[in-house]
Design a protein around this motif. Structure first.
Motif, mmCIF file in Angstrom:
data_model
loop_
_atom_site.group_PDB
_atom_site.id
_atom_site.type_symbol
_atom_site.label_atom_id
_atom_site.label_comp_id
_atom_site.label_asym_id
_atom_site.label_seq_id
_atom_site.Cartn_x
_atom_site.Cartn_y
_atom_site.Cartn_z
ATOM 1 N N GLY A 248 -6.119 -1.537 -17.619
ATOM 2 C CA GLY A 248 -5.999 -0.121 -17.905
ATOM 3 C C GLY A 248 -6.744 0.746 -16.914
ATOM 4 O O GLY A 248 -7.245 1.824 -17.278
ATOM 5 N N ILE A 249 -6.854 0.284 -15.677
ATOM 6 C CA ILE A 249 -7.598 1.019 -14.663
ATOM 7 C C ILE A 249 -6.882 2.306 -14.301
ATOM 8 O O ILE A 249 -7.497 3.385 -14.188
ATOM 9 N N VAL A 250 -5.578 2.231 -14.138
ATOM 10 C CA VAL A 250 -4.807 3.402 -13.763
ATOM 11 C C VAL A 250 -3.414 3.265 -14.358
ATOM 12 O O VAL A 250 -2.880 2.161 -14.474
ATOM 13 N N ASP A 251 -2.849 4.378 -14.724
ATOM 14 C CA ASP A 251 -1.510 4.390 -15.303
ATOM 15 C C ASP A 251 -0.530 4.858 -14.238
ATOM 16 O O ASP A 251 -0.556 6.020 -13.823
ATOM 17 N N LEU A 252 0.307 3.957 -13.780
ATOM 18 C CA LEU A 252 1.229 4.248 -12.678
ATOM 19 C C LEU A 252 2.636 4.416 -13.212
ATOM 20 O O LEU A 252 3.118 3.595 -14.004
ATOM 21 N N ASP A 253 3.278 5.492 -12.761
ATOM 22 C CA ASP A 253 4.684 5.625 -13.088
ATOM 23 C C ASP A 253 5.509 4.810 -12.091
ATOM 24 O O ASP A 253 4.981 4.174 -11.189
ATOM 25 N N GLU A 254 6.809 4.826 -12.242
ATOM 26 C CA GLU A 254 7.678 3.991 -11.415
ATOM 27 C C GLU A 254 7.599 4.369 -9.946
ATOM 28 O O GLU A 254 7.632 3.508 -9.060
ATOM 29 N N GLU A 255 7.472 5.666 -9.645
ATOM 30 C CA GLU A 255 7.416 6.088 -8.246
ATOM 31 C C GLU A 255 6.131 5.622 -7.592
ATOM 32 O O GLU A 255 6.135 5.153 -6.452
ATOM 33 N N ARG A 256 5.000 5.729 -8.323
ATOM 34 C CA ARG A 256 3.723 5.272 -7.764
ATOM 35 C C ARG A 256 3.720 3.734 -7.616
ATOM 36 O O ARG A 256 3.154 3.198 -6.665
ATOM 37 N N LYS A 257 4.334 3.056 -8.592
ATOM 38 C CA LYS A 257 4.442 1.592 -8.461
ATOM 39 C C LYS A 257 5.231 1.200 -7.214
ATOM 40 O O LYS A 257 4.868 0.279 -6.483
ATOM 41 N N ALA A 258 6.336 1.941 -6.947
ATOM 42 C CA ALA A 258 7.155 1.643 -5.769
ATOM 43 C C ALA A 258 6.359 1.862 -4.491
ATOM 44 O O ALA A 258 6.423 1.069 -3.546
ATOM 45 N N ALA A 259 5.572 2.937 -4.461
ATOM 46 C CA ALA A 259 4.758 3.202 -3.276
ATOM 47 C C ALA A 259 3.688 2.126 -3.093
ATOM 48 O O ALA A 259 3.415 1.673 -1.975
ATOM 49 N N MET A 260 3.084 1.719 -4.203
ATOM 50 C CA MET A 260 2.055 0.688 -4.122
ATOM 51 C C MET A 260 2.649 -0.646 -3.662
ATOM 52 O O MET A 260 2.079 -1.343 -2.817
ATOM 53 N N VAL A 261 3.783 -0.981 -4.209
ATOM 54 C CA VAL A 261 4.448 -2.226 -3.800
ATOM 55 C C VAL A 261 4.789 -2.191 -2.321
ATOM 56 O O VAL A 261 4.591 -3.154 -1.582
ATOM 57 N N SER A 262 5.310 -1.059 -1.848
ATOM 58 C CA SER A 262 5.662 -0.923 -0.440
ATOM 59 C C SER A 262 4.439 -1.087 0.458
ATOM 60 O O SER A 262 4.473 -1.814 1.454
ATOM 61 N N ASN A 263 3.329 -0.433 0.075
ATOM 62 C CA ASN A 263 2.115 -0.532 0.890
ATOM 63 C C ASN A 263 1.547 -1.951 0.907
ATOM 64 O O ASN A 263 1.123 -2.463 1.950
ATOM 65 N N LEU A 264 1.527 -2.598 -0.259
ATOM 66 C CA LEU A 264 0.994 -3.962 -0.329
ATOM 67 C C LEU A 264 1.849 -4.938 0.488
ATOM 68 O O LEU A 264 1.330 -5.822 1.173
ATOM 69 N N LEU A 265 3.160 -4.794 0.403
ATOM 70 C CA LEU A 265 4.038 -5.689 1.167
ATOM 71 C C LEU A 265 3.856 -5.494 2.666
ATOM 72 O O LEU A 265 3.902 -6.454 3.439
ATOM 73 N N VAL A 266 3.687 -4.246 3.091
ATOM 74 C CA VAL A 266 3.443 -3.986 4.513
ATOM 75 C C VAL A 266 2.155 -4.655 4.961
ATOM 76 O O VAL A 266 2.065 -5.268 6.024
ATOM 77 N N VAL A 267 1.115 -4.522 4.115
ATOM 78 C CA VAL A 267 -0.182 -5.112 4.472
ATOM 79 C C VAL A 267 -0.110 -6.630 4.499
ATOM 80 O O VAL A 267 -0.604 -7.297 5.422
ATOM 81 N N LEU A 268 0.519 -7.218 3.482
ATOM 82 C CA LEU A 268 0.521 -8.666 3.349
ATOM 83 C C LEU A 268 1.511 -9.356 4.299
ATOM 84 O O LEU A 268 1.271 -10.482 4.739
ATOM 85 N N CYS A 269 2.616 -8.713 4.584
ATOM 86 C CA CYS A 269 3.660 -9.346 5.407
ATOM 87 C C CYS A 269 3.571 -8.978 6.882
ATOM 88 O O CYS A 269 4.235 -9.585 7.712
ATOM 89 N N GLY A 270 2.788 -7.996 7.237
ATOM 90 C CA GLY A 270 2.713 -7.594 8.637
ATOM 91 C C GLY A 270 1.990 -8.627 9.479
ATOM 92 O O GLY A 270 1.084 -9.320 9.014
ATOM 93 N N ASP A 271 2.409 -8.745 10.732
ATOM 94 C CA ASP A 271 1.776 -9.688 11.646
ATOM 95 C C ASP A 271 0.733 -9.014 12.542
ATOM 96 O O ASP A 271 0.255 -9.605 13.504
ATOM 97 N N ARG A 272 0.382 -7.754 12.256
ATOM 98 C CA ARG A 272 -0.649 -7.038 13.005
ATOM 99 C C ARG A 272 -1.699 -6.506 12.037
ATOM 100 O O ARG A 272 -1.457 -6.375 10.833
ATOM 101 N N ASN A 273 -2.861 -6.195 12.573
ATOM 102 C CA ASN A 273 -3.931 -5.640 11.749
ATOM 103 C C ASN A 273 -3.530 -4.262 11.219
ATOM 104 O O ASN A 273 -2.937 -3.447 11.935
#
Length: 285
Positions: A248-273
């Protein structure tokens, strides 16, 4: 086909004593001017006694023939006396290595490859090796090369082009060696040769396609690695969202979840720092 017959001739030591006695008697008769007696004695010794003495070394044999007829084979090592009129052919029973030359052949899928094998073999039946084939050494070389070529034509190099293949030359080394040994045993049994071991000693793509196949293998490795990274990243994102919702740290709506997912995937899947960016506004402006 001639069957091997093993014989055990008498010891040659007693015959050697007889030969020495005849030699001494012949010389004595010549000295005393009994020329006809000395000549007959020496003739018997040099024609009928001494030529029959043979020495068989360990892991060797003597193949005996009398006027074109096979008499038998002496395999026991030692000093013996045999019929002096027989023809005595030495045949080694030691294990031998055949380091086959590199052959350029096509695999099952038609790709040119280089292949070579090391074969350990020995003569098992001397009669077949002597009489069933013209030259058993040449026979072993030619039939071994034919067996390796047939093996290469029967299987693909790897699973890249034939994904359904259960056995490949590259990955099924043990099974391929067993099959090669079985085929060699079948081919070489006619010459009385026993195959002790057979192994592929060299296996590679031919030079004209080696570079292309290497690039293909590298591309396949990159794809496999990316697939593993994406699967791991998706699992981590799923775990992060589940933990945030659970705590229950933060309540995310669908748009914020999509943005968070996009940012995490970029960080985790990118081959650069990752270069951090400070957002001074909100997601909606």
């Amino acid at each position: 086909m001639q069957t091997e017959k093993i014989i055990k001739p008498p010891s040659g030591y007693l015959t050697l004593l007889v030969s020495l006695a005849l030699l001494a008697g012949g010389i004595y008769a010549l000295i005393n001017q009994y020329f006809w007696l000395g000549g007959i004695t020496l003739l018997l010794d040099f024609v009928l006694v001494m030529p029959g003495l043979i020495i068989v070394n360990p892991n060797e044999s003597k193949v005996l023939t009398l006027f074109g007829k096979y008499v038998g084979t002496v395999k026991s090592d030692g000093f013996f006396w045999v019929n002096p009129l027989t023809t005595k052919s030495k045949l080694s029973l030691r294990a031998r290595n055949l380091n086959g030359q590199q052959l350029k052949v096509n695999d099952k899928m038609g790709n040119p490859i280089e292949i070579a094998a090391v074969i350990v073999w020995q003569v098992n039946e001397t009669a077949k090796a002597s009489f069933a084939v013209e030259n058993y050494l040449q026979y072993v070389n030619i039939q071994s090369e034919a067996a390796v070529r047939h093996l290469a034509n029967s299987f693909s190099y790897d699973n890249m082009e034939d994904e359904s293949a259960e056995i490949t030359l590259k990955d099924g080394a043990e099974k391929v060696s067993v099959l090669l040994e079985q085929e060699l045993t079948e081919r070489l049994s006619r010459a009385g040769v026993e195959v002790i071991e057979a192994r592929i000693s060299h296996l590679a793509y031919a030079q004209e396609i080696a570079s292309a196949m290497l690039q293909r293998q590298q591309a396949s490795a990159v794809i496999s690695a990316r697939k593993l990274i994406v699967e791991g990243a998706v699992g981590m994102v799923e775990m992060a969202l589940a933990r945030l919702s659970e705590k229950g740290i933060v309540d995310l709506d669908e748009e914020r979840k999509a943005a968070m997912v996009s940012n995490l995937l970029v960080v985790l899947c990118g081959d650069r720092n990752v270069q951090p960016v400070v957002n001074t506004g909100t997601l909606y402006n």
